[in-house]
Design a protein around this motif. Structure first.
Motif, PDB file in Angstrom:
ATOM      1  N   SER A 109       0.872  -1.210  -0.156  1.00 57.62           N
ATOM      2  CA  SER A 109      -0.030   0.014   0.116  1.00 57.62           C
ATOM      3  C   SER A 109       0.795   1.268   0.104  1.00 57.62           C
ATOM      4  CB  SER A 109      -0.843  -0.042   1.209  1.00 57.62           C
ATOM      5  OG  SER A 109       0.123  -0.211   2.460  1.00 57.62           O
TER       6      SER A 109
ATOM      7  N   TYR B  27      -5.282  11.328   6.440  1.00 54.99           N
ATOM      8  CA  TYR B  27      -4.509  10.450   5.450  1.00 54.99           C
ATOM      9  C   TYR B  27      -4.801   9.804   4.244  1.00 54.99           C
ATOM     10  CZ  TYR B  27      -5.951   6.017   7.367  1.00 54.99           C
ATOM     11  OH  TYR B  27      -6.835   4.688   7.640  1.00 54.99           O
TER      12      TYR B  27
ATOM     13  N   TYR C 246      -5.025   6.745   1.868  1.00 51.84           N
ATOM     14  CA  TYR C 246      -4.545   5.498   1.529  1.00 51.84           C
ATOM     15  C   TYR C 246      -5.158   4.690   0.226  1.00 51.84           C
ATOM     16  CZ  TYR C 246      -5.635   0.366   2.410  1.00 51.84           C
ATOM     17  OH  TYR C 246      -5.591  -0.848   2.176  1.00 51.84           O
TER      18      TYR C 246
ATOM     19  N   THR D 101       0.604  10.218   5.229  1.00 54.99           N
ATOM     20  CA  THR D 101       0.025  10.524   6.573  1.00 54.99           C
ATOM     21  C   THR D 101       0.138  12.158   6.720  1.00 54.99           C
ATOM     22  OG1 THR D 101       1.480   8.618   7.636  1.00 54.99           O
ATOM     23  CG2 THR D 101       0.554  10.368   9.103  1.00 54.99           C
TER      24      THR D 101
ATOM     25  N   ILE E  55       0.683   5.143   1.883  1.00 52.64           N
ATOM     26  CA  ILE E  55      -0.025   5.802   2.791  1.00 52.64           C
ATOM     27  C   ILE E  55       0.821   6.974   2.910  1.00 52.64           C
ATOM     28  CG2 ILE E  55      -0.703   5.914   5.267  1.00 52.64           C
ATOM     29  CD1 ILE E  55      -0.781   2.881   5.316  1.00 52.64           C
TER      30      ILE E  55
ATOM     31  N   TRP F 252      -0.733  -0.819  -4.944  1.00 49.61           N
ATOM     32  CA  TRP F 252      -0.785   0.850  -5.222  1.00 49.61           C
ATOM     33  C   TRP F 252      -0.704   1.186  -6.403  1.00 49.61           C
ATOM     34  CZ3 TRP F 252       2.849   4.290  -6.024  1.00 49.61           C
ATOM     35  CH2 TRP F 252       4.017   4.052  -5.740  1.00 49.61           C
TER      36      TRP F 252
END
Ligand code: CTP
Length: 443
Positions: A354, A363, A365, A358, A356, A370
């Motif tokens: 994934s 966030y 996602y 932040t 991510i 991905w």
């Protein structure tokens, strides 16, 4: 007053369009023309437009046949527009015969005769096609020669003249130079250790280059290649297919516009589980190791969002073959002035692939994998505020990459390609890995 509406892409406006518009206008007193947005065209599979939405709208406005030009952005908009503008007649060319009969519930539907012998597709195709040679090894795990050839068939303006340029068959320098004479551009998907030499030769012959990332394994070589490309007016484009997908481009823009507040960390994971432990020495030498196979892709969102001026980094890696620097697993942690980032990449380990991002307010996602995504979410403390975003993705993004390359070659400039500073930073990470700078080895 009779109000008429018609729709189309109107790329490279031609007399077929003009005939259609005059006929449409003659059906009533007021003509509205809906021009498809770039995104909507992509969803419809039209990825070859030569003109942007703004250029297409400007050309229609300059014609002064339409009383109003609007933008068509979504499936089903025609019904909304007919109600909104009080339309009496909907019309399109006869190539759509019957297709829009469902609009008869809302207004009169007229199919006008299509002008024979002209279309935007034909005009695009009549421009000299860019002849491309594909350079790679036939057993390349990274990007198959066949996949590229197939994806290129969806793009107007490009012709693969040498689709199986197995590097083993053109190993001799003379053969390669001979091949270069037959093409306008090359797509290089050979082993990264060959990139520098192959790109340099192509650029010196004034051939454009699309090269699977990483372009080179050190910063000096990269800068030299950029300088030759600039001097010879050639496009040198780094191939990371994800970079050219709509979902990726949009999530970067959303993150940059502050949708999740200040960005505090970008963490990207890309892994695949290959039977690398059973590879022979020869296979280890000729296959992409983890750092070259995955790191350029995983580094992309970090450099796109946080820039390339990190304060420090730590590369932690596990080598399964020291001689060939073949890493099975590598993790890189970056420290920036006001944020952090990490990539975790592996050809011999599995983790959640994934991305991510932040932020101080929420966030982003992007679920695994991905790098092939058509979907992502922005998540907040209060889940009712969460937002989901979906975009069209065909051919894993390769066809968009080829379309961007084709357009860049045609226009002689490379607006949409990966930023040169990012490619340079990727080359520097490769350089540090191979020169053992900031590297810690796992037992
Ligand atoms: N049109 C026409 N005669 C042509 C080409 C297009 O009457 N020779 C009409 C279409 O039927 C449509 C409108 O012009 O109502 C806009 O069509 P568009 O799809 O933008 O043009 P094409 O030239 O067909 O584009 P493409 O080849 O990309 O499909």
């Amino acid at each position: 007053m009779t109000k008429v509406i018609t729709y189309g892409t109107f790329d490279l406006l031609h007399y077929g369009h003009i005939n259609l518009l005059n006929r449409a206008k003659a059906l009533g007193d007021y003509l509205i023309v809906g021009v498809t947005s770039d995104d909507y065209d992509k969803i419809r599979g039209k990825i070859n437009n030569r003109q942007s939405l703004m250029e297409r709208v400007a050309a229609l406005e300059a014609l002064k046949i339409a009383d109003e030009v609007i933008v068509e952005e979504y499936e089903g908009q025609k019904i909304d527009d007919i109600k909104k503008y009080g339309i009496d007649i909907f019309t399109v060319g006869s190539d759509w015969n019957g297709y829009f009969d469902y609009l008869k519930d809302y207004c009169k539907v007229v199919y006008l005769p299509r002008t024979q012998g002209v279309s935007s597709t034909d005009i695009r195709a009549s421009n000299a096609k860019i002849k491309v040679g594909i350079i790679g090894e036939a057993d390349n795990e990274h990007t198959s020669l066949q996949k590229f050839t197939k994806e290129a068939s969806y793009v107007n303006g490009i012709e693969i003249v040498c689709s199986n340029c197995d590097i083993d068959n053109i190993a001799k320098v003379d053969d390669y130079v001979d091949l270069l004479k037959k093409v306008d551009a090359v797509y290089i998907t050979s082993h990264p250790k060959n990139h520098y030499e192959q790109i340099k030769k192509a650029l010196l012959e004034k051939k454009h280059v699309l090269c699977e990332a990483p372009i080179s394994l050190n910063e000096k070589d990269f800068l030299e290649l950029v300088s030759i490309a600039t001097n010879n007016k050639c496009i040198l484009m780094e191939g990371i297919k994800t970079a050219y997908t709509t979902a990726y481009k949009r999530l970067i823009l959303l993150a940059k516009t502050g949708k999740i507040g200040d960005i505090l960390s970008v963490d990207a994971t890309c892994t695949s589980l290959k039977d690398v432990h059973n590879y022979t020495k020869e296979q280890l030498k000729n296959n992409w190791n983890t750092i070259t196979e995955w790191a350029p892709l995983a580094l992309l969102p970090i450099f796109d969002l946080l820039g390339v001026n990190y304060l420090s980094k730590r590369i932690t890696t596990k080598l399964i073959d020291k001689e060939n620097s073949f890493d099975s697993f590598t993790k890189i942690d970056f420290l920036y002035k006001d944020s952090t980032a990490s990539i975790k990449v592996a050809k011999c380990a599995k983790s959640e692939g994934s991305l991510i991002i932040t932020g101080s307010n929420g966030y982003i996602y992007v679920p695994a994998p991905w790098w092939k995504t058509d979907y992502f979410e922005i998540r907040y403390e209060n889940p009712t505020e969460n937002k989901r975003f979906f975009y069209q993705l065909d051919g894993e993004g390769i066809r968009y990459e080829i379309a961007v390359f084709t357009k860049a070659v045609e226009l002689g400039k490379s607006n949409d390609v990966i930023d040169e500073n990012i490619s340079k930073a990727i080359a520097l990470v490769m350089q540090d890995f191979y020169s053992k700078k900031d590297v810690y080895y796992l037992e």
